[in-house]
Design a protein around this motif. Structure first.
Motif, mmCIF file in Angstrom:
data_model
loop_
_atom_site.group_PDB
_atom_site.id
_atom_site.type_symbol
_atom_site.label_atom_id
_atom_site.label_comp_id
_atom_site.label_asym_id
_atom_site.label_seq_id
_atom_site.Cartn_x
_atom_site.Cartn_y
_atom_site.Cartn_z
ATOM 1 N N THR A 139 8.439 50.580 5.485
ATOM 2 C CA THR A 139 7.151 51.249 5.327
ATOM 3 C C THR A 139 6.340 51.164 6.601
ATOM 4 O O THR A 139 5.702 52.126 7.022
ATOM 5 N N SER A 140 6.371 49.994 7.256
ATOM 6 C CA SER A 140 5.632 49.811 8.504
ATOM 7 C C SER A 140 6.106 50.795 9.553
ATOM 8 O O SER A 140 5.301 51.391 10.275
ATOM 9 N N ILE A 141 7.422 50.968 9.655
ATOM 10 C CA ILE A 141 7.971 51.879 10.650
ATOM 11 C C ILE A 141 7.522 53.308 10.371
ATOM 12 O O ILE A 141 7.102 54.031 11.277
ATOM 13 N N LEU A 142 7.578 53.722 9.103
ATOM 14 C CA LEU A 142 7.202 55.086 8.760
ATOM 15 C C LEU A 142 5.731 55.329 9.047
ATOM 16 O O LEU A 142 5.352 56.392 9.550
ATOM 17 N N ILE A 143 4.885 54.345 8.748
ATOM 18 C CA ILE A 143 3.458 54.485 9.018
ATOM 19 C C ILE A 143 3.210 54.572 10.504
ATOM 20 O O ILE A 143 2.477 55.443 10.989
ATOM 21 N N VAL A 144 3.828 53.642 11.269
ATOM 22 C CA VAL A 144 3.650 53.648 12.721
ATOM 23 C C VAL A 144 4.141 54.962 13.312
ATOM 24 O O VAL A 144 3.483 55.573 14.156
ATOM 25 N N GLN A 145 5.323 55.430 12.862
ATOM 26 C CA GLN A 145 5.874 56.666 13.401
ATOM 27 C C GLN A 145 4.966 57.853 13.097
ATOM 28 O O GLN A 145 4.759 58.724 13.934
ATOM 29 N N LEU A 146 4.395 57.877 11.879
ATOM 30 C CA LEU A 146 3.485 58.964 11.517
ATOM 31 C C LEU A 146 2.257 58.957 12.411
ATOM 32 O O LEU A 146 1.832 59.999 12.923
ATOM 33 N N LEU A 147 1.695 57.757 12.627
ATOM 34 C CA LEU A 147 0.523 57.651 13.495
ATOM 35 C C LEU A 147 0.846 58.090 14.913
ATOM 36 O O LEU A 147 0.062 58.782 15.565
ATOM 37 N N LEU A 148 2.022 57.650 15.403
ATOM 38 C CA LEU A 148 2.413 58.018 16.753
ATOM 39 C C LEU A 148 2.612 59.522 16.874
ATOM 40 O O LEU A 148 2.238 60.137 17.876
ATOM 41 N N ASN A 149 3.201 60.128 15.834
ATOM 42 C CA ASN A 149 3.405 61.576 15.877
ATOM 43 C C ASN A 149 2.075 62.321 15.866
ATOM 44 O O ASN A 149 1.886 63.319 16.565
ATOM 45 N N LEU A 150 1.135 61.829 15.040
ATOM 46 C CA LEU A 150 -0.152 62.497 14.944
ATOM 47 C C LEU A 150 -0.931 62.427 16.246
ATOM 48 O O LEU A 150 -1.626 63.366 16.635
ATOM 49 N N THR A 151 -0.819 61.264 16.942
ATOM 50 C CA THR A 151 -1.585 61.088 18.177
ATOM 51 C C THR A 151 -0.802 61.506 19.403
ATOM 52 O O THR A 151 -1.340 61.541 20.497
ATOM 53 N N ASN A 152 0.464 61.871 19.221
ATOM 54 C CA ASN A 152 1.341 62.071 20.361
ATOM 55 C C ASN A 152 1.846 63.493 20.496
ATOM 56 O O ASN A 152 2.355 63.876 21.525
ATOM 57 N N GLY A 153 1.706 64.263 19.417
ATOM 58 C CA GLY A 153 2.398 65.538 19.400
ATOM 59 C C GLY A 153 1.761 66.622 20.238
ATOM 60 O O GLY A 153 2.447 67.326 20.962
ATOM 61 N N GLU A 154 0.427 66.807 20.151
ATOM 62 C CA GLU A 154 -0.174 67.965 20.787
ATOM 63 C C GLU A 154 -0.938 67.633 22.056
ATOM 64 O O GLU A 154 -1.163 68.493 22.893
ATOM 65 N N ASN A 155 -1.378 66.401 22.214
ATOM 66 C CA ASN A 155 -2.207 66.040 23.351
ATOM 67 C C ASN A 155 -1.477 65.032 24.213
ATOM 68 O O ASN A 155 -1.395 63.853 23.892
ATOM 69 N N ALA A 156 -0.942 65.498 25.345
ATOM 70 C CA ALA A 156 -0.169 64.627 26.227
ATOM 71 C C ALA A 156 -1.034 63.524 26.812
ATOM 72 O O ALA A 156 -0.523 62.496 27.256
ATOM 73 N N ASP A 157 -2.379 63.719 26.817
ATOM 74 C CA ASP A 157 -3.272 62.711 27.383
ATOM 75 C C ASP A 157 -3.295 61.428 26.570
ATOM 76 O O ASP A 157 -3.816 60.414 27.024
ATOM 77 N N THR A 158 -2.782 61.470 25.347
ATOM 78 C CA THR A 158 -2.767 60.258 24.525
ATOM 79 C C THR A 158 -1.559 59.377 24.828
ATOM 80 O O THR A 158 -1.429 58.303 24.271
ATOM 81 N N THR A 159 -0.663 59.836 25.682
ATOM 82 C CA THR A 159 0.518 59.064 26.050
ATOM 83 C C THR A 159 0.391 58.581 27.489
ATOM 84 O O THR A 159 0.174 59.384 28.393
ATOM 85 N N GLY A 160 0.522 57.274 27.681
ATOM 86 C CA GLY A 160 0.475 56.698 29.014
ATOM 87 C C GLY A 160 1.817 56.130 29.417
ATOM 88 O O GLY A 160 2.732 56.001 28.590
ATOM 89 N N THR A 161 1.956 55.798 30.691
ATOM 90 C CA THR A 161 3.193 55.191 31.183
ATOM 91 C C THR A 161 2.859 54.017 32.090
ATOM 92 O O THR A 161 1.778 53.965 32.695
ATOM 93 N N PHE A 162 3.792 53.072 32.161
ATOM 94 C CA PHE A 162 3.684 52.022 33.163
ATOM 95 C C PHE A 162 5.074 51.657 33.665
ATOM 96 O O PHE A 162 6.085 51.878 32.990
ATOM 97 N N LEU A 163 5.105 51.121 34.862
ATOM 98 C CA LEU A 163 6.348 50.787 35.560
ATOM 99 C C LEU A 163 6.561 49.279 35.520
ATOM 100 O O LEU A 163 5.613 48.511 35.715
ATOM 101 N N LEU A 164 7.794 48.853 35.267
ATOM 102 C CA LEU A 164 8.144 47.441 35.301
ATOM 103 C C LEU A 164 9.238 47.207 36.337
ATOM 104 O O LEU A 164 10.329 47.783 36.251
ATOM 105 N N LEU A 165 8.935 46.374 37.319
ATOM 106 C CA LEU A 165 9.901 45.920 38.320
ATOM 107 C C LEU A 165 10.146 44.436 38.107
ATOM 108 O O LEU A 165 9.204 43.686 37.845
ATOM 109 N N THR A 166 11.377 43.990 38.244
ATOM 110 C CA THR A 166 11.632 42.560 38.097
ATOM 111 C C THR A 166 12.854 42.138 38.883
ATOM 112 O O THR A 166 13.737 42.947 39.181
ATOM 113 N N ASP A 167 12.880 40.870 39.226
ATOM 114 C CA ASP A 167 14.017 40.237 39.905
ATOM 115 C C ASP A 167 14.494 41.059 41.098
ATOM 116 O O ASP A 167 15.658 41.438 41.205
ATOM 117 N N ILE A 168 13.569 41.297 42.009
ATOM 118 C CA ILE A 168 13.888 42.036 43.230
ATOM 119 C C ILE A 168 14.749 41.179 44.154
ATOM 120 O O ILE A 168 15.702 41.652 44.766
#
Length: 565
Positions: free
Chosen positions: A13-42
């Motif tokens: 149930t938690s997954i379905l709720i989270v996925q629904l929320l993510l779809n609602l906030t993620n589908g039409e407005n790209a500004d609601t999605t952010g990105t970050f970069l992870l570098l490690t063990d150079i």
């Protein structure tokens, strides 16, 4: 995971709720999605290809397995990250910028400082906004957050524990090199304990923590008069600091990512713990208390792409632990970095993409190798999603191949580890456990029992086939046999049996088992791996076991649609 202080929802149930929320906030407005970069063990080796280099002491045109990173590899990795993702919201550097055996460099302290400066300066160069860090908390510019690893100190794992009133020479040294990216308050915390807090977005902070002090190897390589490792307590007062920051985050409705170098896990190589047990308990207790605030925990150190949940244990922990592979190829991995997508409203991680190139073409264009959703099938990277989906990865050969031969070492093929092997069972326990005790208990449990999906029954070998002691048994894949045979019937059967008859029966049983497994393998994943998935999901959330079949795609569907990276 709130110790039953809050309502518990099913894992599904938690997954379905989270996925629904993510779809609602993620589908039409790209500004609601952010990105970050992870570098490690150079693990930058400034002496690569010279007599002072680590392992690689002769000039080489390309990096190679078993050696650390030359400057060209470090520069090209960061430049490729900038080419592929020029505008991440922030950058995380998860430690170990310095080569292995750093104390053997000609001028260890000076060289270590230079290496840290080079990595940060290259990041500034390719991501210019990273230089803008001293402003108001609402400053929109990209921010760079670092932690340090066991190789970043003057001697591997040697970090003397000091009180707030004492000066720690290494932490003062580290803070000096970090200072262009630290505010006055952050600098004070870094000098005191090697930790600090950074607000990276509206409503989101990263807590960079000092993990070297918790390691089972802490102070192992230094003289006792210089470094003595505590086995318990709160070195540097970091646990108290962490809890205070998490309490404030909850009051301020802020979400948290935790960044460290050494993860609090059982290692996939040695199967030994990486943190001392008392520190694991203290840390997980804090994390469990604030799992409504902490969205994820990100680490490096293992030089491989891995994750951990509490799926195979009785733990209430729901916050996932994610590890990323390394830029250095020293442990037989192709160099790589990772980009995460997150929901700007909920701060939940949506997915991650690993970028890499084989060593033979490492100075060419890097490409996306593995995406956590497309290739591994994770609906998102929330704790409940990872917890539930872990069993599918372990049991489905297509998904397993994506994880084990593509993601794990960034495209370097690994030794065989098929679904019925002890290797795969061990990985199930590794991915689903955090504490050593839970891993050991899982191993003992899987050694004593056999999944119903393999339909394996232990049969006592008839006397005519025995070649060893009377206590030996033979395990033969076959449907379960009735257990109602009496001792008299058994004796009568033994008298009448002959070797050819017995072999015929065994052969028939094998044929039945093969046919049984084939047709069963085409069935729904919830039926194919019912017992294992029930164990898995009960530990994600005890109320969700009965709902397992309702979630997601079947194993067969994943086999048909997952893309080989």
């Amino acid at each position: 995971m709130r110790f039953l202080l809050q309502p518990t929802f099913s894992c599904t149930t938690s997954i379905l709720i989270v996925q629904l929320l993510l779809n609602l906030t993620n589908g039409e407005n790209a500004d609601t999605t952010g990105t970050f970069l992870l570098l490690t063990d150079i693990h930058y080796d400034p002496y690569f290809g010279t007599p002072q280099g680590f392992v690689c002491t002769q000039p080489l045109a390309l990096p190679r397995f078993g050696c650390d990173s030359p400057l060209r590899l470090v520069q090209h990795s960061i430049s490729e990250a900038a080419r592929l993702h020029p505008n991440p919201d922030f950058i995380l550097v998860a430690g170990d910028s310095v080569r292995h055996d750093g104390h053997a460099m000609p001028n260890p302290e000076q060289d270590i400082g230079t290496i840290i400066d080079v990595v940060l300066n290259l990041t500034d160069s390719y991501f210019p906004a990273a230089q803008t860090t001293h402003g108001s908390p609402a400053d929109p510019h990209l921010r760079l957050v670092s932690t340090f690893g066991n190789n970043d100190v003057f001697e591997d794992y040697v970090l003397p524990v000091t009180s707030a009133a004492q000066n720690n020479s290494y932490l003062s040294f580290l803070a000096q090199h970090w200072s262009p990216h630290l505010s006055t308050e952050e600098l004070a915390d870094a000098v005191r304990g090697g930790f600090y807090e950074r607000q990276v977005a509206d409503g989101l902070v990263v807590l960079s923590i000092n993990t070297v002090v918790y390691s089972v190897y802490h102070c192992n390589y230094g003289p006792p008069q210089v470094c003595t490792s505590p086995d318990e307590g709160d070195p540097f007062g970091q646990f108290a600091w962490l809890e205070a920051k998490l309490r404030a985050a909850r009051l301020n409705a802020t979400k948290v990512y935790i960044l460290g170098h050494i993860p609090p896990i059982v290692g996939s190589f040695s199967h030994n713990p990486m943190w001392k047990a008392s520190f694991v308990e203290s840390f997980l207790s804090i994390v469990s208390t604030y799992d409504d605030v902490i969205m994820t925990m990100l680490f490096g150190h293992v030089h491989s792409d891995e994750f951990r949940t509490a799926a195979a244990s009785k733990s209430d922990l729901t916050v996932p632990i994610l590890m990323s592979s390394a830029i250095t190829p020293i442990y037989d991995n192709n160099p790589s970095f990772k980009v995460f997508r997150y929901d700007k409203n909920t701060k939940a991680l949506l997915d991650s993409t690993m970028y890499s190139a084989p060593l033979s073409d490492v100075y060419g264009s890097w490409k996306a190798l593995v995406n956590s959703s497309t290739n591994l099938g994770f609906p998102n990277l929330t704790g409940s999603s990872i917890c539930t989906h872990t069993e599918r990865i372990v049991q489905n050969d297509s998904l397993w191949n994506e994880f084990y031969n593509t993601a794990y070492k960034a495209g370097v093929l690994q030794p065989s580890c098929n679904v019925t092997s002890s290797c795969r069972r061990t990985w199930k326990c590794l991915l689903g456990s955090i504490k050593q005790t839970d891993f050991n208990a899982c191993q003992d449990s899987t050694d004593r029992s056999t999944p119903s999906s393999t339909a394996t029954t232990t049969l006592t070998t008839p006397p005519l086939l025995r070649t060893s002691s009377a206590s030996d048994t033979t395990t033969t894949p076959t449907p379960s046999l009735p257990s109602t045979t009496t001792s008299t019937a058994t004796n009568s059967w033994r008298k009448r049996a002959n070797i050819w008859g017995i072999l015929s029966l065994v052969g028939l049983a094998i044929i039945v088992a093969v046919a049984f497994r084939y047709f069963r393998g085409r069935h729904h994943a919830g039926a194919r791996y019912a017992s294992l998935q029930t164990i898995q999901v009960e530990h994600c959330d005890p109320e969700s076991a009965v709902e397992m079949e309702d979630f997601g795609q079947t194993a067969v569907e994943f086999e048909e649609h997952s893309i080989i990276g």
